[in-house]
Design a protein around this motif. Structure first.
Motif, PDB file in Angstrom:
ATOM      1  N   ALA A 216       0.947  41.373  53.778  1.00 44.81           N
ATOM      2  CA  ALA A 216       1.702  41.804  54.944  1.00 44.81           C
ATOM      3  C   ALA A 216       3.111  41.222  54.898  1.00 44.81           C
ATOM      4  O   ALA A 216       3.333  40.137  54.362  1.00 44.81           O
TER       5      ALA A 216
ATOM      6  N   VAL B 281       6.712  41.020  57.572  1.00 44.01           N
ATOM      7  CA  VAL B 281       7.276  41.254  58.899  1.00 44.01           C
ATOM      8  C   VAL B 281       8.776  41.068  58.817  1.00 44.01           C
ATOM      9  O   VAL B 281       9.256  40.076  58.276  1.00 44.01           O
TER      10      VAL B 281
ATOM     11  N   VAL C  89       6.345  45.791  60.775  1.00 40.21           N
ATOM     12  CA  VAL C  89       5.292  45.187  59.968  1.00 40.21           C
ATOM     13  C   VAL C  89       4.835  46.183  58.916  1.00 40.21           C
ATOM     14  O   VAL C  89       4.653  47.362  59.212  1.00 40.21           O
TER      15      VAL C  89
END
Length: 78
Positions: A32, A34, A42
């Motif tokens: 992930a 961000v 995201v």
């Protein structure tokens, strides 16, 4: 042979070097990232390569830059 943990740590290092404007993590089998924007964006991926591609596309769309993948000696990182 390199362990999976060592490969994951190296991928995190390279992604964080190439995309310093994003917080990048690996958790529960997913990658992930961000953005620091407001609101933050995201991205999720199953592989570090998938996340790299998404962040590269985001940088292209937003006019940002991608830092070269290099180690401290000036040569290409492997």
């Amino acid at each position: 042979m390199t362990s999976e943990l060592a490969e994951r740590e190296r991928a995190l290092e390279l992604l964080r070097t190439a995309f310093p404007d994003y917080r990048i993590v690996f958790s529960k089998g997913r990658w992930a990232a961000v953005s620091a924007g407001d609101p933050p964006v995201v991205w999720f991926a199953g592989t570090p390569g998938g996340l790299c591609g998404q962040l590269f596309q985001a940088q292209l769309r937003n006019g940002g830059t991608v830092v070269p993948f290099q180690d401290g000696s000036g040569g290409s990182a492997r």
